[in-house]
Structures are given as structure tokens and as C-alpha cells.
Design an enzyme around this catalytic site. Sequence first.
Site, PDB file in Angstrom:
ATOM      1  N   ASP B  36       0.657  -1.371  -0.169  1.00  0.00           N
ATOM      2  CA  ASP B  36      -0.087   0.045   0.086  1.00  0.00           C
ATOM      3  C   ASP B  36       0.848   1.397  -0.180  1.00  0.00           C
ATOM      4  OD1 ASP B  36      -2.111  -2.009   0.202  1.00  0.00           O
ATOM      5  OD2 ASP B  36      -2.926  -1.140   1.746  1.00  0.00           O
ATOM      6  N   ASP B 282     -13.764  33.486 -36.519  1.00  0.00           N
ATOM      7  CA  ASP B 282     -13.015  32.266 -36.829  1.00  0.00           C
ATOM      8  C   ASP B 282     -13.668  31.217 -35.956  1.00  0.00           C
ATOM      9  OD1 ASP B 282     -11.362  34.104 -34.799  1.00  0.00           O
ATOM     10  OD2 ASP B 282     -11.067  31.993 -34.412  1.00  0.00           O
ATOM     11  N   GLY B 417     -11.017  26.406 -38.015  1.00  0.00           N
ATOM     12  CA  GLY B 417     -12.252  26.592 -38.850  1.00  0.00           C
ATOM     13  C   GLY B 417     -11.785  26.637 -40.477  1.00  0.00           C
ATOM     14  N   LEU B 418     -10.941  27.425 -40.969  1.00  0.00           N
ATOM     15  CA  LEU B 418     -10.618  27.286 -42.322  1.00  0.00           C
ATOM     16  C   LEU B 418      -9.840  25.961 -42.874  1.00  0.00           C
ATOM     17  CD1 LEU B 418      -9.574  30.853 -43.179  1.00  0.00           C
ATOM     18  CD2 LEU B 418     -11.674  29.949 -43.779  1.00  0.00           C
TER      19      LEU B 418
END
Lengths: 427, 521
Positions: B36, B282, B417-418
Site C-alpha cells: 500500500d 473564426d 475553422g478554415l
Amino acid sequence: MSDAAFLDHGTGPGCRDVRQERGQREVFCGLTSIVWMHRKIQDAFFLVVGSRTCAHLVQSAAGVMIFAEPRFATAIIDERDLAGLADLDDELDRVVGRLVERRPDIRLLFLVGSCPSEVIKLDLSRAAARLSTRFMPECRVLSYSGSGIETTFTQGEDNCLAGLVHEMPREAAGAAPSLLVVGALADVVEDQFRTLFAGLGIADVRFLPPRQGRSLPAVGAGTRMLLAQPYLAETARLLEGRGARLLPAPFPFGAEGTTAWLRAAAQAFGVDRGRFDAVTGPGRARAQAAVARRGADLAGKRVFFFPDSQLEVPLARFLARECGMEPVEVGTPYLHRQHLAAELDMLPAAARIVEGQDVDLQLDRCRAARPDLTVCGLGLANPLEAEGFATKWSIELLFSPTQGYEQAGDLADLFARPLRRRALLEV
Amino acid sequence: MQLTLWTYEGPPHVGAMRIAASMTGVHYVLHAPQGDTYADLLFTMIERRDSRPPVTYSTFQARDLGGDTAELFKTAARQAYERFRPDVMLVGASCTAELIQDDPGGLARALALPIPVVPLELPAYQKKENWGAAETFLQLVRALAAPGARAERSASVSSRPPSCNILGATALGFRNRDDVPEVRRILERLGIEVRVVAPLGATAADIARLGEADFNVVLYPEIAQRTADWLKRTFGQPMTTVVPIGVGATRDFIAEVKTLAGIDKSFGREQTRLPWYARSVDSTYLTGKRVFVFGDATHAIAAARVASRELGFEVVGLGTYSREFAREVRAAAAGYGIEALITDDYLDVEAHVASLQPELVLGSQMERHIAKRLGIPAAVISAPVHVQDFPARTSPQMGFEGANVLFDTWVHPLMMGLEEHLVTMFRDDFEFGEGRAPSHLGHAPAPAAPAEVQATESPAAAAPAAGSPVPWTLDAEKELRKVPFFVRGKARRNTEAYAGTRGIALITVETLYDAKAHFGR
Ligand code: SF4
Ligand code: SF4
């Protein structure tokens, strides 16, 4: 807790003063071996029967980002199981059923016992036998203990392999002698050794564990076994029980260790000296050169080992004899005096050997000794670095290919890198 | 018995360790076997902590069982006291010690140490890490919070600025390290004095002073809610209910603390870029992106709100592994018209993601892993934590700067985006081949379904089309492959849904385009 004592083990070979400590241990339990065993045996699956702690341990040791689905899982015991509301056998059958359905490619399933399963006396060997009957011939079910009350770290591999020994086929009587290499090795190392043995004319070489759990090597009176790892006490004992004969040797770390290890096999198989030198010479020279390249960083430096994998004694021997380091303390969770006899003889007498652990006392000694390099587990490494100690995390020594000639330079480099890095950084 | 491949939370004693490790002067003595001790590495490796967590383990072994495990525990506790001289000691059992019933609380009491000793009862076979942390914090506060603190507050009420405590940040908490200064800045700008931050960075003496503040900021309900409830009952301190993740929630949080503090001071200019970035042209490509959210309750609820209201995504899935907060998450999901996924079974989550085919996954490291296998972009919003969740730079989730971080982190994995349009127009360009990553990310995502994954997934996960087993013609399949890979999952799903509702038995190229027209946006 800290009843430490120096025990004198006589003056025969491999006998020297060993400090015994029984205090707080800071070592993984045997479940951790699953992290490499599940990759080594490619058709095996490891099902820990334990608690959420066990699941968390294996997951934390393996890291969350595993590149493929791991071949291990945990059957987490819950309150209903403990209260007797659910029948443990039925529950286990259900979980295994679900697992086998999900992973029909599994040929060998290990039920791995944990502290909780042992404390509640869950009989996993019986369960394994029952489940084996149900899933054979597609899948064989075996069991072993990886619990922290019974095993330390690498002893999990020992127990796992010991479980396989019972399943190994019996060698036909009068079969020609064969060589059995025992202990998980990286595939690349295994292949290199195979080539070397072939060069020596030892054709019949088998490995335990095999890469496929269904193709276990046979064992019998003709079996000569070479241990690749120092932590295989139980496996070796059972193999001897099945007729195999142990070839005592140092472990294959460094040019010297690898040569001595190979020589033990060569002698048992009557390989002549000239052939041995011819076959091992080039690798040995490469190893020596590679180690020498890193030697400059290590020579004269003092090293301190915290106990971890039982590899500590052979590694300290390698660092002392081939890299010119001075081992100050060599901590090991357990010292198998017989299997390590050759190693202990080669270890400088000044190195303090400590078996067991009392982590706080050991940290005190480490701080007092101010070693140049400290080899320790993941819980201690960063704190020691922060105190100004260069550290090498020991788990990497198990997870990297380190044995054999071609890895000797890498092995030295694992120790040299922390020192080189410190010299490099200007922040 | 539960089959578990990966767990979201550790056992409850790890939660207790997180409380101990958050504070100074607290030491935890844990009755546990040697293995542990792995839990130390969570702190030293994942969080890169420079000291060992303040935990001593008894590390009993099989040979001690039925003998002197109790004695071992007492020795461990005594030696830990002598060596570390803590101001307060926590004592408890891990899962194995719970079974041997040694009663660490009673054993520690018998040692008569000259410091407060707080016994912890953390049922390991029933509860998990966050519950363990919450319970430990509560027990520590109950033991240490001085009853006189409230009197002091009432005595000086008019002569002092309004004050609060910040509760719930812990070691190994997701970005807690950076959230606290962010939230503190907001409060101080409003003229509210922050008295105690706990547990992160607190001492036993700080806990004693908790009652002095006017109210409590509940930064992280998973850890602090129960303590805040107790403080309310005991000291009459009200508490915040809004967690300031996202711009809207931060504004709500500011309004709430102003009411609690009884002040009407303007916050002034918000240092936030998210609103403008989300409006800039954008960002239009973000509109309606289908997002799956999973994590602890606090971060999942907050992420869904930011995703839908501040970035214009569509939340198609929302879930949590925090069963204690299932009600809150269900309510939030209902707001998006979906049913919450409440589970701590990694396989359930995986199957869910596979069947939803979202365009973005916001989850923990586990969901990041699922997303990687399915070839879906992902960002991490919640614990369980990984070494990457402790970046060198400051990277809060809360407050206005936190919102800026969210914008960057969630938008970054997506195609810009583009670029998305170009890939759609010129998909035959060889460099736009299968599995191309967004150009600003150096590495390609894993191909959607490598052989091993296929073989190993649950049936539901292996067939994203489960529930809509309408077969495709070869031509339709070919046409589908012309759809850019990052929207292909959605196209498949939409087409199958469309075919399902119209009773179409075989999907043709025609069906594909009918569905496109139907769902087109
Ligand atoms: S070691 Fe690196 S790659 Fe592996 S889990 Fe950690 S961060 Fe990920
Ligand atoms: S020490 Fe025992 S309880 Fe802890 S992880 Fe290992 S097997 Fe499980």
C-alpha cells in the site's frame, strides 16, 4: 519495529555479515509484477482478486496511458461479498465469465491472490481448478499469490512462474539434456541469448516464462536450469523438485556477469574453452567498451541502494567491478544466500548489506553517508532529489532490457545518466 | 464483486492521504501491508512533490497475522510521533487492516500521545477516494475547530472587513494548486478577507480558526461540502453554492459572495478573453460541435455549462463517476435534454462514447484514452490526474483566467475553422489522408480502430451502429469514406438514425445525402 541485528552466517562462500531490519517497508507488493508479466506472456490475462487498493496499485504502477488494452484487471471484492450476501464463488465465476467473453483470445488466465483475498481465506486454487474445468480447452485457469503480506514486488513473478511449473509437461525419460532459462527477460535479450547458446552448440534452449502460455517447455531430469533473475527462489525449488538441476552462476549483468553466466551453461554442456571464447569474445569486448565509455561518469562514485527488486546485489557487483563505483549500502528486500553466493563473493567487503527495511532509519543512514548516487523506488526518488541527492529510480532497472552483453552499456548508462544530467543543468 | 479494468478513484484511505499531504503538521499512521506504500508515488511522481507524504505505514506481513499486528501498529504510531512531532495525528486502516479489525483508533488512544489523535473510519469495501477525503477533512475539522472562534467573530463584526474561508482544495486535486490564487484574487478584489484556505496549505491552528470567518467558499463540493454543512450547523456560517468555472459561473459566484458578504462593491473590469474569442468569426466553426462530458461532478457540470453556453457546442452526453453527486449531474443533464451517465465502470463510458460518436470529448485522462482509441479529439477537465495535469505554467480552471485556459485547452485539439473547410473541399489531397491531425498538432491521432482494439472491445463498443443495425450498400460505404474522418462518425450515425426513423432497410448513397439534407446545418 527496528530490531536490527547483524547476523553472522559463517565463513563459507557467500557468507558475510548482513544487517536485518524489520521496520516500515517502502516496497511494492507482488501484484506489481503483473505490469511486465502481462506483456511477456502474450496470451495470458491476470485477474487480481482483491480490493480497490489493489486495482489502484496496479494501475498506478502501470501508468494510466497504456498503449493497448491491458491484459490485467481486478475483481474488486465489495461489502456484499464480505457480508455473505453474495456467494464469493458465484461472484468470481460471473466475473470470470464476463472477462472470458470479452477477451476470447485469452488462453491462460491467472487468478492473482491479494491481501484481502488471503485474509478472508478465499481459496483461489480451488476456484482456478473449478473454472479451468469450465473453460478448458480454450482457456486454462491458474492461481498464485501476489499479496503484500506474502510477497514483495518481484516475488510476484516468482509465484507466477512457480504456478506454471506444475503445468509444465514432463520430459521424456532419457531425453537429451536441455537448457532452461528461468525468469522474464525482454524479448530482445532472449533472442540474443538464444543466438549465443546456438553458437556454443547448445541447441535445445527453453525459456520460462514462454511468450505463449500455452506452449510451456517440458522439464525433467535432463533439464539444466540457469536463473536469469535472482528472485526466483520458489520457482527454482519446484523445478528442482521436478528433476531440473540448477547451474549456479552470477547473474548476467555486465560483461563479467554475462560471461560467467554463459560459462556455467557452457561447462554443463561440455563446450570447449576455445569455442566458448570465440563465441563470447566479440560480445564481451563490445560490452567492455560500452561500459568503459560510461565508466568515467561512475568511477570512484559512491552508490546507496534502497531495497526494491532483489536485483540490488548483482547490480552493486556490476557497478563495483565494472564501473569502479563504491557501494556503500546494498539494501534488498530478501537475500537468497544460495542463489546469490557467487555474487556475494564478488561484492566488495566494505559494502554494507541490509536485508528487509526500516525506511526512516535507512533514510537517516543515506543522509549521513551522502552517496553520489542513490537507487530507490518512486516514492523516495523526488524527495531525495529535492534534498540534493542524485537518484536512479529502481523500477526502470526492471522495465528496461539490461541483461547480456549488448545491454551492458545501457545498464551502466541508466546509472550514469542522473549524474550526467546534474552536471548538465545550469538552473 | 466488480470487474474493473481502470478505476476512477482510489480507495478511501488515499483520500485521507490527500488531506494529510495537503496540510502541514498533520501525520497519518496507516495500518496497511507494504504494497500500500505505492500511494506515495501519486504524490512524489504525479504531483512531483519534493517531500514524502506525511504517512507512516505499519506494513504488517502474513507472519504477523494472528500475532502482534496491533503491537506493530502501536510501535509505528509511537515512532512516527517521536520522529515527525506532528501537531495532530490521523490514524486508520486500509482495506486489509479493516478485515483484521485491530481498531487503530483505540490503539492510538492507548498510547496517550500529547497531541490530538483523529481516528478515521473509512469503509474500504464500500466507499472511495473522494468520500475518504471528504470524511477525513470533516473529522479533522470537527476535532480541531475551536468552539470559541465564533464568539470572536461576533465580537469584532463591525470593525472588520467581511471574511471567508476557502474550502476543498487538496493535494492531487485537478488544478487546485492554481485555482486557489485565482479565487483568492477575486475575493480580495471585492474587499473580502480570506482567512483560512483548507486543507491545501493549512495547519492545525488554521483549522481551529475556521469559525472566525463570515462565510465559506466551497471550492470543490466533492471534498468540502460535508464540512461546510457542519460548519453551517455549528458556527452558523453560510456557504457558496456556485463553483466559479467559466465566465458565467464566475459572474454568478461574484454575485453570490457579494450577497454573503453583504457588500455592493463593483468587481470592475473582468480580465477575460473568452467572450470575445467565442464571438470572433473564426469561432463560428465551433457551433454545434457535439461534445461528450464526463468527470467528477463539479468539473463535469461546469464543463457542460461552458461548452453549451459559452462556446456554442452541443452537449450530447454528460456523466460522472461521483455517485455522491448523481442528483446534481442528473439535473444538469436534464437541462440539455439528455440522460446523465452515472457510472464508475470505464467500460460503460467507453461504450457510451463509441455509440455517441461525439466530435469532442471533455473528460478525465481515462476519457482522453478512450477518445484517442476512437480517433476523437479530447481535452482533460477533471481528475483522476496524471503527471500532465500538473503543468509547469499556471493553468487554473476557475475564475476569468481559468475560463481563458478552458477556451485554449478545448479548442486546441479541434481542427481550425478554415482548415476544416479545406480538408472538406480537397479531401483527395494526399496530405489530407486518413487520420491526419490538425496541422498545428505534431502527432497524428491513432487510427480509429486498430486490429487489437477491435478484437478487445465490448460488443457495444465494437459496433458504433449498435441499436441501428441498418446495413449499408457498398457504394454508400464508399461515399461515406469521402466524408472527412473527423465528421464521419457523425455522418454515419445521422444516416443510420434517419434510416431507422423512416424504416429504410438498406442505406444507399441516396439515403446518405437525404440524411445530410435532413440534418444539414
Ligand atoms: S511516462 Fe510519459 S507517456 Fe508514460 S504515462 Fe507517464 S507521461 Fe504518459
Ligand atoms: S499490499 Fe495487499 S492490499 Fe495492498 S495492493 Fe498489494 S495485494 Fe492489494
